[in-house]
Design an enzyme around this catalytic site. Structure first.
Site, PDB file in Angstrom:
ATOM      1  N   ARG A  56     144.711 -22.713 -35.239  1.00  0.00           N
ATOM      2  CA  ARG A  56     145.213 -23.780 -35.827  1.00  0.00           C
ATOM      3  C   ARG A  56     146.619 -24.043 -35.499  1.00  0.00           C
ATOM      4  O   ARG A  56     147.113 -25.160 -34.947  1.00  0.00           O
ATOM      5  CB  ARG A  56     144.732 -24.210 -37.442  1.00  0.00           C
ATOM      6  N   TYR A 108     147.241 -51.331 -30.369  1.00  0.00           N
ATOM      7  CA  TYR A 108     145.734 -50.809 -30.271  1.00  0.00           C
ATOM      8  C   TYR A 108     145.124 -51.210 -31.662  1.00  0.00           C
ATOM      9  O   TYR A 108     145.856 -50.687 -32.699  1.00  0.00           O
ATOM     10  CB  TYR A 108     145.802 -49.478 -29.838  1.00  0.00           C
ATOM     11  N   ASP A 181     153.187 -45.828 -26.496  1.00  0.00           N
ATOM     12  CA  ASP A 181     151.420 -45.369 -26.327  1.00  0.00           C
ATOM     13  C   ASP A 181     151.307 -45.626 -24.812  1.00  0.00           C
ATOM     14  O   ASP A 181     151.478 -46.793 -24.333  1.00  0.00           O
ATOM     15  CB  ASP A 181     150.783 -46.467 -27.221  1.00  0.00           C
ATOM     16  N   LYS A 206     140.986 -41.442 -22.689  1.00  0.00           N
ATOM     17  CA  LYS A 206     140.929 -42.546 -21.720  1.00  0.00           C
ATOM     18  C   LYS A 206     141.032 -41.607 -20.443  1.00  0.00           C
ATOM     19  O   LYS A 206     140.753 -40.743 -20.014  1.00  0.00           O
ATOM     20  CB  LYS A 206     141.899 -43.381 -22.073  1.00  0.00           C
TER      21      LYS A 206
HETATM   22  C1  LIG Z   1     141.750 -45.464 -27.666  1.00  0.00           C
HETATM   23  C2  LIG Z   1     143.135 -45.686 -27.839  1.00  0.00           C
HETATM   24  C3  LIG Z   1     143.871 -45.039 -28.875  1.00  0.00           C
HETATM   25  C4  LIG Z   1     143.020 -44.144 -29.905  1.00  0.00           C
HETATM   26  O1  LIG Z   1     142.849 -43.063 -29.330  1.00  0.00           O
HETATM   27  P1  LIG Z   1     141.505 -42.349 -29.900  1.00  0.00           P
HETATM   28  O2  LIG Z   1     141.514 -41.038 -28.793  1.00  0.00           O
HETATM   29  O3  LIG Z   1     140.396 -43.348 -29.614  1.00  0.00           O
HETATM   30  O4  LIG Z   1     141.605 -41.717 -31.257  1.00  0.00           O
HETATM   31  C5  LIG Z   1     145.192 -45.294 -29.168  1.00  0.00           C
HETATM   32  N1  LIG Z   1     145.927 -46.329 -28.175  1.00  0.00           N
HETATM   33  C6  LIG Z   1     145.169 -46.644 -27.281  1.00  0.00           C
HETATM   34  C7  LIG Z   1     146.066 -47.839 -26.333  1.00  0.00           C
HETATM   35  C8  LIG Z   1     143.953 -46.531 -26.868  1.00  0.00           C
HETATM   36  O5  LIG Z   1     143.329 -47.086 -25.829  1.00  0.00           O
END
Ligand SMILES: *Cc1c(COP(=O)(O)O)cnc(C)c1O
Length: 393
Positions: A56, A108, A181, A206
């Protein structure tokens, strides 16, 4: 090996870093790909003497991924989390109780939910602003209480851009940290730390992993003080990914550069075809001259990404027929994988946004979002044009 340099002393390019940082051959076996380290605990040479103790806190496979991503984002410290959302939660937990943050308004959905439904429990308040002008910050800042500015660029699904360097400059004058982000661009197309941001967050789910088979998140920073706090919280909260997910994601990073090039090429071809179609009202893609912030896109991004949004002419029924008739675009949420996906934000990803806010953001029932994959360009263009034609009844 964050300090990996070419013989000339130059910093290597993104593809070279992605393939070599964190993937040094195993010193004992010579394995070119370092082994997946599943062990939860590690032998101590003497009491308290070891590189790793407990998985962890730190794990060799996770560390390989963290080092690699930090190098790609041109940052000093990388941290992996069990999801992008876990990364968001851990950053928010680093703030003193009752802090105030300023966020871009069409952040998001999951981030919006965390800010408004969970962080409130820690007394955290959030102002959501357009952030089209950096001086919006000085109007909303509460001295000593406002700690963070949270940006997404481009936003989802309307692909609006924020001027990262201008906002960072204004935020720093006010003593605020800037989080970007960077999920939609990936470091192949945008490196926010180079533009002045302090912290980069990713949904690794993603583009970074890129194969729609891992849910994971990551944070990168060059701010030593923030990194120390985050390292403590990563271990104390424990929202860490499995070594296997880190192994998969590190493998994904190695082809990031190639994949993003193809995502960008395909997205531009699809966007242009849509723009020329009589069945389309409007196309939104930062790589099109028609995008209102095309100049800003060219100045802060190295590519325009794989996400294309468009308004189909007609109504919800026309949109339904479009989804029924595409062959290579699967009707599904999420994005950033090698395969093409299509969705309707008003009923899917943004269904929980209030109708009033959806209208304000332009998320109507004819807005369709495409995550353009890396299939052959002409197949995708033909597929979209054919489905558009068949959607007209
Ligand atoms: C999918 C997404 C998130 C969240 O991520 P997870 O891995 O689904 O928790 C945050 N910001 C953006 C722009 C996203 O597309």
């Amino acid at each position: 090996m964050a300090g990996l340099t070419n013989s000339s002393g130059k910093k290597p390019g993104l593809a070279t870093l992605a393939i070599h940082v964190g993937s040094e051959p195993d010193p004992i076996t010579g394995a070119v790909i370092p082994p997946l380290s599943m062990s939860t605990t590690f032998k101590q040479q003497e009491i308290g003497v070891s590189t790793y103790e407990y998985s962890r806190s730190n794990n060799p496979t996770r560390e390989s991924f963290e080092k690699c991503l930090a190098a790609l984002e041109n940052g000093k410290h990388g941290f992996a989390f069990s999801s992008g959302s876990a990364g968001t939660a851990t950053i928010l937990n680093s703030l003193p109780k009752a802090s105030h943050i300023i966020s871009i308004n069409d952040v998001y959905g999951g981030t919006y939910r965390y800010f408004t439904k969970v962080a409130v429990g820690m007394g955290i308040t959030v102002d959501f602003l357009e952030l089209a002008h950096a001086d919006e910050l000085s109007e909303k800042v509460i001295p000593g209480v406002t700690k963070l500015v949270w940006i997404e660029s481009p936003t989802n699904p309307t692909l609006k851009l924020a001027n990262i360097s201008k906002i960072s400059e204004a935020a720093h004058k006010l003593g605020l940290l800037v989080v970007v982000d960077n999920t939609f661009m990936s470091p192949a197309f945008q490196t926010p730390l180079d533009l002045g941001a302090d912290i980069v967050i990713h949904s690794v789910t993603k583009y970074l992993n890129g194969h729609s088979d891992v849910v994971m998140g990551a944070v990168v920073t060059s701010n030593d003080e923030f990194a120390e706090r985050l390292r403590f919280l990563q271990n104390a909260i424990g929202a860490i990914p499995s070594p296997f997910d880190c192994y998969q994601a590190l493998r994904g990073l190695k082809t990031l550069s190639l994949r993003m090039k193809q995502h960008g090429e395909n997205a531009l071809a699809v966007a242009k075809a849509l723009e020329n179609s009589p069945y389309v009202e409007k196309v939104i893609y930062p790589g099109l001259e028609s995008h209102p912030q095309h100049q800003l896109a060219k100045s802060q991004m190295k590519g325009f990404g794989g996400m294309v949004s468009f308004y189909i002419k007609g109504d919800l029924e026309t949109a339904r027929l479009f989804f029924k008739n595409v062959k290579y675009f699967t009707l599904a949420e999420s994005l950033g994988g090698v395969e093409s996906l299509a969705e309707i934000p008003s009923l899917m990803t943004h269904g929980s946004v209030s109708a009033a806010d959806r209208e304000k953001l332009g998320i109507s029932d004819t807005l369709i979002r495409l995550s353009v994959g890396i299939e052959d360009t002409e197949d995708l263009v033909e597929d979209v044009l054919n489905a558009l034609k068949l959607s007209q009844v």
